[in-house]
Enzyme design. Sequence first.
Site, PDB file in Angstrom:
ATOM      1  N   GLY A 120       0.798  -1.268  -0.158  1.00  0.00           N
ATOM      2  CA  GLY A 120       0.046   0.066  -0.189  1.00  0.00           C
ATOM      3  C   GLY A 120       0.776   1.452  -0.094  1.00  0.00           C
ATOM      4  O   GLY A 120       1.876   1.399   0.979  1.00  0.00           O
ATOM      5  N   ALA A 127      -0.433   7.037   2.500  1.00  0.00           N
ATOM      6  CA  ALA A 127      -0.089   7.848   3.379  1.00  0.00           C
ATOM      7  C   ALA A 127       0.431   6.790   4.726  1.00  0.00           C
ATOM      8  O   ALA A 127       1.546   7.106   5.170  1.00  0.00           O
ATOM      9  CB  ALA A 127      -1.016   9.055   4.023  1.00  0.00           C
ATOM     10  N   LYS A 137      -8.103   0.163   8.874  1.00  0.00           N
ATOM     11  CA  LYS A 137      -9.316   0.400  10.094  1.00  0.00           C
ATOM     12  C   LYS A 137     -10.665   0.182   9.301  1.00  0.00           C
ATOM     13  O   LYS A 137     -11.149   1.170   8.337  1.00  0.00           O
ATOM     14  CB  LYS A 137      -9.165   1.523  10.814  1.00  0.00           C
ATOM     15  CG  LYS A 137      -7.726   1.655  11.587  1.00  0.00           C
ATOM     16  CD  LYS A 137      -7.678   3.042  12.108  1.00  0.00           C
ATOM     17  CE  LYS A 137      -6.437   3.046  12.818  1.00  0.00           C
ATOM     18  NZ  LYS A 137      -6.198   4.549  13.538  1.00  0.00           N
ATOM     19  N   SER A 141      -3.438   7.679  15.500  1.00  0.00           N
ATOM     20  CA  SER A 141      -1.767   8.025  14.798  1.00  0.00           C
ATOM     21  C   SER A 141      -2.232   8.376  13.500  1.00  0.00           C
ATOM     22  O   SER A 141      -2.843   8.053  12.738  1.00  0.00           O
ATOM     23  CB  SER A 141      -0.958   6.729  14.481  1.00  0.00           C
ATOM     24  OG  SER A 141      -1.905   5.881  14.060  1.00  0.00           O
ATOM     25  N   LYS A 160     -14.424   3.719  15.690  1.00  0.00           N
ATOM     26  CA  LYS A 160     -14.185   5.180  15.782  1.00  0.00           C
ATOM     27  C   LYS A 160     -14.298   6.133  14.757  1.00  0.00           C
ATOM     28  O   LYS A 160     -14.471   7.241  14.800  1.00  0.00           O
ATOM     29  CB  LYS A 160     -12.724   5.558  16.754  1.00  0.00           C
ATOM     30  CG  LYS A 160     -11.499   4.996  15.725  1.00  0.00           C
ATOM     31  CD  LYS A 160     -11.075   6.076  14.605  1.00  0.00           C
ATOM     32  CE  LYS A 160     -10.092   5.716  13.892  1.00  0.00           C
ATOM     33  NZ  LYS A 160      -9.608   6.623  12.866  1.00  0.00           N
ATOM     34  N   THR A 203      -9.540  11.018  16.771  1.00  0.00           N
ATOM     35  CA  THR A 203     -10.330  11.260  15.222  1.00  0.00           C
ATOM     36  C   THR A 203     -11.222  12.021  15.460  1.00  0.00           C
ATOM     37  O   THR A 203     -11.743  12.744  14.537  1.00  0.00           O
ATOM     38  CB  THR A 203     -10.597   9.683  14.745  1.00  0.00           C
ATOM     39  OG1 THR A 203      -9.437   8.775  15.008  1.00  0.00           O
ATOM     40  CG2 THR A 203     -10.824   9.786  13.363  1.00  0.00           C
ATOM     41  N   ASN A 206     -12.082  11.276   8.141  1.00  0.00           N
ATOM     42  CA  ASN A 206     -13.421  10.815   8.679  1.00  0.00           C
ATOM     43  C   ASN A 206     -14.274  12.109   9.188  1.00  0.00           C
ATOM     44  O   ASN A 206     -15.425  12.465   9.192  1.00  0.00           O
ATOM     45  CB  ASN A 206     -13.611   9.686   9.721  1.00  0.00           C
ATOM     46  CG  ASN A 206     -13.182   8.398   8.974  1.00  0.00           C
ATOM     47  OD1 ASN A 206     -14.087   7.800   8.299  1.00  0.00           O
ATOM     48  ND2 ASN A 206     -11.896   8.001   9.086  1.00  0.00           N
ATOM     49  N   GLU A 261     -12.654   5.679   5.707  1.00  0.00           N
ATOM     50  CA  GLU A 261     -13.077   4.235   6.032  1.00  0.00           C
ATOM     51  C   GLU A 261     -14.547   4.270   6.813  1.00  0.00           C
ATOM     52  O   GLU A 261     -15.194   3.081   6.645  1.00  0.00           O
ATOM     53  CB  GLU A 261     -12.206   3.629   7.034  1.00  0.00           C
ATOM     54  CG  GLU A 261     -10.706   3.428   6.434  1.00  0.00           C
ATOM     55  CD  GLU A 261     -10.539   2.344   5.234  1.00  0.00           C
ATOM     56  OE1 GLU A 261     -11.727   2.040   4.867  1.00  0.00           O
ATOM     57  OE2 GLU A 261      -9.621   1.881   5.145  1.00  0.00           O
TER      58      GLU A 261
HETATM   59  N1  LIG Z   1      -3.575   8.266   7.051  1.00  0.00           N
HETATM   60  C1  LIG Z   1      -3.442   8.009   8.300  1.00  0.00           C
HETATM   61  O1  LIG Z   1      -3.112   8.844   9.146  1.00  0.00           O
HETATM   62  C2  LIG Z   1      -3.861   6.547   8.942  1.00  0.00           C
HETATM   63  C3  LIG Z   1      -3.491   6.341  10.171  1.00  0.00           C
HETATM   64  C4  LIG Z   1      -3.913   5.056  10.594  1.00  0.00           C
HETATM   65  C5  LIG Z   1      -4.408   4.204   9.706  1.00  0.00           C
HETATM   66  N2  LIG Z   1      -4.598   4.364   8.595  1.00  0.00           N
HETATM   67  C6  LIG Z   1      -5.281   3.282   7.930  1.00  0.00           C
HETATM   68  O2  LIG Z   1      -4.512   3.069   6.838  1.00  0.00           O
HETATM   69  C7  LIG Z   1      -5.506   2.512   5.742  1.00  0.00           C
HETATM   70  C8  LIG Z   1      -4.933   3.188   4.619  1.00  0.00           C
HETATM   71  O3  LIG Z   1      -5.068   4.596   4.638  1.00  0.00           O
HETATM   72  P1  LIG Z   1      -4.261   5.466   4.003  1.00  0.00           P
HETATM   73  O4  LIG Z   1      -4.149   6.901   4.659  1.00  0.00           O
HETATM   74  O5  LIG Z   1      -2.818   5.103   3.681  1.00  0.00           O
HETATM   75  O6  LIG Z   1      -4.910   5.758   2.678  1.00  0.00           O
HETATM   76  P2  LIG Z   1      -4.628   6.723   1.439  1.00  0.00           P
HETATM   77  O7  LIG Z   1      -5.651   7.354   0.631  1.00  0.00           O
HETATM   78  O8  LIG Z   1      -3.515   7.723   1.646  1.00  0.00           O
HETATM   79  O9  LIG Z   1      -4.017   5.963   0.550  1.00  0.00           O
HETATM   80  C9  LIG Z   1      -4.664   4.606  -0.146  1.00  0.00           C
HETATM   81  C10 LIG Z   1      -3.781   3.796  -0.896  1.00  0.00           C
HETATM   82  O10 LIG Z   1      -4.325   2.509  -1.242  1.00  0.00           O
HETATM   83  C11 LIG Z   1      -4.177   2.192  -2.325  1.00  0.00           C
HETATM   84  N3  LIG Z   1      -5.249   1.321  -3.015  1.00  0.00           N
HETATM   85  C12 LIG Z   1      -6.400   1.441  -3.039  1.00  0.00           C
HETATM   86  N4  LIG Z   1      -7.001   0.535  -3.501  1.00  0.00           N
HETATM   87  C13 LIG Z   1      -6.263  -0.285  -3.725  1.00  0.00           C
HETATM   88  C14 LIG Z   1      -5.993  -1.812  -3.805  1.00  0.00           C
HETATM   89  N5  LIG Z   1      -7.379  -2.429  -4.305  1.00  0.00           N
HETATM   90  N6  LIG Z   1      -5.135  -2.703  -3.893  1.00  0.00           N
HETATM   91  C15 LIG Z   1      -3.864  -1.955  -3.729  1.00  0.00           C
HETATM   92  N7  LIG Z   1      -3.848  -0.703  -3.188  1.00  0.00           N
HETATM   93  C16 LIG Z   1      -5.144  -0.029  -3.325  1.00  0.00           C
HETATM   94  C17 LIG Z   1      -4.235   3.870  -3.101  1.00  0.00           C
HETATM   95  O11 LIG Z   1      -3.853   3.645  -4.581  1.00  0.00           O
HETATM   96  C18 LIG Z   1      -3.572   4.677  -2.293  1.00  0.00           C
HETATM   97  O12 LIG Z   1      -2.082   4.516  -2.562  1.00  0.00           O
HETATM   98  C19 LIG Z   1      -6.853   3.000   6.055  1.00  0.00           C
HETATM   99  O13 LIG Z   1      -7.510   1.766   6.403  1.00  0.00           O
HETATM  100  C20 LIG Z   1      -6.768   3.946   7.229  1.00  0.00           C
HETATM  101  O14 LIG Z   1      -7.740   3.936   8.153  1.00  0.00           O
HETATM  102  C21 LIG Z   1      -4.453   5.774   8.056  1.00  0.00           C
HETATM  103  O1  LIG Z   2      -7.959  10.386   8.625  1.00  0.00           O
HETATM  104  P1  LIG Z   2      -8.452   9.233   9.313  1.00  0.00           P
HETATM  105  O2  LIG Z   2      -9.869   9.720   9.793  1.00  0.00           O
HETATM  106  O3  LIG Z   2      -8.517   8.026   8.388  1.00  0.00           O
HETATM  107  O4  LIG Z   2      -7.780   8.799  10.811  1.00  0.00           O
HETATM  108  C1  LIG Z   2      -6.537   8.464  10.897  1.00  0.00           C
HETATM  109  C2  LIG Z   2      -6.206   7.478  11.864  1.00  0.00           C
HETATM  110  O5  LIG Z   2      -6.914   6.439  11.573  1.00  0.00           O
HETATM  111  C3  LIG Z   2      -6.417   8.359  13.084  1.00  0.00           C
HETATM  112  O6  LIG Z   2      -5.934   7.338  14.152  1.00  0.00           O
END
Ligand SMILES: NC(=O)c1ccc[n+]([C@@H]2O[C@H](COP(=O)([O-])OP(=O)(O)OC[C@H]3O[C@@H](n4cnc5c(N)ncnc54)[C@H](O)[C@@H]3O)[C@@H](O)[C@H]2O)c1
Ligand SMILES: O=P(O)(O)OC[C@H](O)CO
Length: 320
Positions: free
Chosen positions: A7, A10, A102, A132, A185, A242, A250, A270
């Site tokens: 992935g 971010a 998540k 985070s 959450k 959050t 979110n 999500e």
């Molecule tokens: N960004 C944060 O601060 C943060 C913090 C904690 C947890 N998360 C969790 O991490 C997960 C990913 O979030 P993110 O912030 O990285 O999202 P993002 O939008 O920054 O990136 C999502 C990535 O997933 C890729 N993607 C989408 N569909 C896909 C598929 N079918 N196969 C492979 N890759 C695919 C996209 O191209 C993109 O690069 C979420 O579940 C989010 O809740 C994010």
């Molecule tokens: O940007 P959100 O709402 O996906 O939240 C990011 C993280 O899950 C916070 O812990």
Amino acid sequence: MKIGVAGGGAFGTALGVALALDGNAITLWARNPDAVATMQTTRLNPKLPDVPLPPKMDFTAAIDDLLGCDILLLAVPAQTLRPFLEPLAGRLDGKYLVACCKGIDLTRMTGPGTSITELVPTATAAVLTGPSFAADIACGLPTALTLACADDAHGAILQTALSTTALRLYRTTDIIGAELGGALKNVMAIASGVAIGAGLGESARAALITRGFPEMQRLAAALGAMPDTLGGLSGFGDLVLTCTSPQSRNYRCGVALGQAAGFDQATTVEGAATARAVRQLAQELDIDLPICAVVADLIEEKTDVAAALNALLSRPLREE
Ligand SMILES: NC(=O)c1ccc[n+]([C@@H]2O[C@H](COP(=O)([O-])OP(=O)(O)OC[C@H]3O[C@@H](n4cnc5c(N)ncnc54)[C@H](O)[C@@H]3O)[C@@H](O)[C@H]2O)c1
Ligand SMILES: O=P(O)(O)OC[C@H](O)CO
């Protein structure tokens, strides 16, 4: 142990940066070859624009490049985890598979750790979750997360491998509780954003957070979580972060809903799918989750903010 990240968003990138700066060689897979080429050449990811990607990170669009890793951090969005794993299932035997997303999968009503266990039973499934923001982790700001793994000895191995000076992992064996805290959450963050966006005030938001928490606990208990897990980083901790920070997507989506404004559909929110999954689970399990239900209805435009507020405020008065 060699660590890979699936992935290129971010969060996967932020975890990769933190672990690479801690001395690990990191292979990060992203599905889009152009995005991979950009990261490899510019050493930047547009999703984390201020963060230089360390030399110990390598980028690939070839999934086979991940298969030599012992630990895979699965940081694809929650609704894409199952479709990501299904074609790989027979090739991931014996690996540590750590879900970093998540949500609740709408097709199977399972959290990400449970999906891993179902699809790759020979792997060690774990969940990394908790309060985070990717940018905080990537910048090396102090962050505490929950690492859930049913086998505590394997959990301890992961805890050591994935902790750095600033990134502190706390361990639990309760995968169900940890993944539900992270999923639920997000629904409450949308509700909190709606309250602020609609001008209902900070007191209303505090009420939603506080009344939302027992909804999270009720569903978690019904699905077999340990009673205390929701009170930890993965539940209460992430709920607070959050629901109160405009950094949260979110929360920002909720603010837009509350203002009847548009929101970029390409943004990862999500809680939208999870609210719908939770509404269905609540019906199946006959549990009262009124805040989750109105969030799902708002997302699907089955109600508007005024009617949603009325639905919550007209509920019978009761004991706390
Ligand atoms: N960004 C944060 O601060 C943060 C913090 C904690 C947890 N998360 C969790 O991490 C997960 C990913 O979030 P993110 O912030 O990285 O999202 P993002 O939008 O920054 O990136 C999502 C990535 O997933 C890729 N993607 C989408 N569909 C896909 C598929 N079918 N196969 C492979 N890759 C695919 C996209 O191209 C993109 O690069 C979420 O579940 C989010 O809740 C994010
Ligand atoms: O940007 P959100 O709402 O996906 O939240 C990011 C993280 O899950 C916070 O812990």
